[in-house]
Design an enzyme around this catalytic site. Structure first.
Site, PDB file in Angstrom:
ATOM      1  N   TYR A 146       0.836  -1.206   0.000  1.00  0.00           N
ATOM      2  CA  TYR A 146       0.000   0.000   0.000  1.00  0.00           C
ATOM      3  C   TYR A 146       0.872   1.258   0.000  1.00  0.00           C
ATOM      4  O   TYR A 146       0.741   2.124  -0.864  1.00  0.00           O
ATOM      5  CB  TYR A 146      -0.910  -0.025   1.221  1.00  0.00           C
ATOM      6  CG  TYR A 146      -1.886   1.122   1.301  1.00  0.00           C
ATOM      7  CD1 TYR A 146      -3.000   1.168   0.468  1.00  0.00           C
ATOM      8  CD2 TYR A 146      -1.712   2.161   2.213  1.00  0.00           C
ATOM      9  CE1 TYR A 146      -3.914   2.219   0.545  1.00  0.00           C
ATOM     10  CE2 TYR A 146      -2.613   3.208   2.299  1.00  0.00           C
ATOM     11  CZ  TYR A 146      -3.719   3.233   1.465  1.00  0.00           C
ATOM     12  OH  TYR A 146      -4.612   4.282   1.545  1.00  0.00           O
ATOM     13  N   GLU A 148       4.207   1.756  -0.535  1.00  0.00           N
ATOM     14  CA  GLU A 148       5.112   1.954  -1.676  1.00  0.00           C
ATOM     15  C   GLU A 148       4.320   2.092  -2.979  1.00  0.00           C
ATOM     16  O   GLU A 148       4.742   2.791  -3.901  1.00  0.00           O
ATOM     17  CB  GLU A 148       6.114   0.803  -1.788  1.00  0.00           C
ATOM     18  CG  GLU A 148       7.052   0.687  -0.587  1.00  0.00           C
ATOM     19  CD  GLU A 148       8.108   1.802  -0.511  1.00  0.00           C
ATOM     20  OE1 GLU A 148       7.943   2.874  -1.132  1.00  0.00           O
ATOM     21  OE2 GLU A 148       9.112   1.586   0.190  1.00  0.00           O
TER      22      GLU A 148
END
Ligand code: NAD
Ligand code: UDP
Ligand code: UDP
Length: 312
Positions: A146, A148
């Site tokens: 989520y 990155e």
């Protein structure tokens, strides 16, 4: 009068469905593209016969060819239990999904807004968080798909601007709550309210001293709409959130008081990489957008409790 044609990806989700209602009220024509991964048809069911509304089941990791003037790109599961269920799909949604929506914006000349997140700051070493802070994110942990994914989506937005001169807007949204959160969503506000109403133990992960800042959904939607209509030169990233900061123990106590629940507090293990504190510095949103949240936590929680009572 119908003003603009607007695409809202993720428009059947919690925040998206509130945004869609406000755009329709304003006179816009709205197309929702959603694959119902974490969203619900019932969130937009009441709009299905509205002449300004259209819904397509579509996964944004595949190309989409439609003609629109503005794109609010919200498609992406936001709750840890949803985004960790299929982490590869989560990264694909942020990365491939953003490339496709940016490609669509490039072809149509549409203005495009990204629903990014305070998670780009990770477990922050700077408090409160300002937009200039580059963050402290684990690239290989269970939250990374989520965090990155959204960081890469931001990179793509700024590269499409630099390379193709696209009109972009990037919002960094902090924890948002309100009606239409799913009872099984897994995020803290919905969990605590559902547990309090059922008289079940309130599950606090860790010692409950970690903090979050909670923004009521109506305020957040106003912020997104202000950002979309901001000066053409203003891209953000801009923090959108409520600077009121609470520990999870304080939140639990407020929910217990508001519901009059007899629930007791139970501690559970703290998930890996759970950020210890989070509070937005919103001075940029205040100066550039003239935006600030209006709803106090107790007011917003009361409205959210009413929503969950209707499930009970
Ligand atoms: P949500 O899970 O309720 O909504 C997300 C929507 O996107 C759902 O309707 C889901 O079905 C849809 N979706 C997911 N993957 C998709 C795909 N591949 N193709 C098409 N649709 C897809 O979450 P939300 O709280 O409404 O969050 C909306 C956006 O705001 C997300 O991008 C999220 O990252 C961002 N955001 C939310 C918060 C928050 O506290 N709610 C905080 C920061 C950022
Ligand atoms: N794309 C899309 N809708 C459009 C235009 C493009 O979904 O209306 C997708 C297309 O599939 C492509 C992506 O957006 O993979 C990126 O488009 P861009 O034009 O930037 O790149 P290119 O097509 O040159 O790879
Ligand atoms: N949390 C909790 N009990 C729950 C759900 C969450 O104590 O039942 C904690 C969680 O560990 C985190 C905070 O509440 O510290 C916010 O969690 P949420 O999943 O809502 O948002 P995020 O961690 O993504 O900010």
């Amino acid at each position: 009068m119908v003003d603009r044609r607007i695409l809202v990806t993720g428009g059947a989700g919690f925040i998206g469905s509130h945004l869609v209602e406000r755009l329709i009220e304003r006179g816009d024509e709205v197309l929702v593209a959603d694959n119902f991964y974490s969203g619900l048809r019932s969130n937009v069911h009441h709009l299905l016969n509205h002449p300004q509304f259209e819904l397509v089941r579509h996964d944004v990791t595949f190309p989409l060819y439609v003609e629109v003037d503005e794109i609010y790109h919200l498609a992406c599961p936001a709750s840890p239990i949803y985004y960790q269920r299929d982490p590869v799909q989560t990264t694909k949604t942020s990365v491939h999904g953003s490339i496709n929506m940016l490609g669509l914006a490039k072809r149509t000349g549409a203005k495009i807004l990204l629903a990014s997140t305070s998670e780009v700051y990770g477990d922050p070493e700077v408090h409160p968080q300002q937009e200039g802070y580059w963050g402290h994110v684990n690239p290989i942990g269970i939250r990374s798909c989520y965090d990155e994914g959204k960081r890469c989506a931001e990179t793509l937005f700024f590269d499409y601007r630099r390379q193709h001169n696209l009109p972009i807007k990037v919002a960094r949204i902090f924890n948002t709550y309100g009606p239409r959160m799913r009872p099984d969503d897994g995020r803290v506000v919905s969990n605590f309210i559902v547990q309090a109403l059922a008289g079940e133990p309130i599950t606090i992960y860790g010692d409950g001293q970690q903090t979050r800042s909670f923004c009521y959904v109506d305020d957040l939607v106003s912020g997104l709409m202000s950002l979309m209509s901001s000066d053409p030169g203003f891209t953000g990233p801009v923090n959108l959130g409520n600077p009121g900061e609470f520990t999870m123990l304080e939140l639990a106590q407020r929910v217990i008081d508001l519901t009059g629940s007899a629930s007791r507090i139970e501690h559970r293990p703290l998930p890996q990489d759970d950020p210890s504190r989070r509070r937005p510095d919103i001075s940029l949103a205040e100066s550039a957008l003239d935006w600030r949240p209006k709803t106090a936590l107790d007011q917003g929680l009361a409205k959210t409790v009413e929503h969950f009572r209707s499930y009970a």
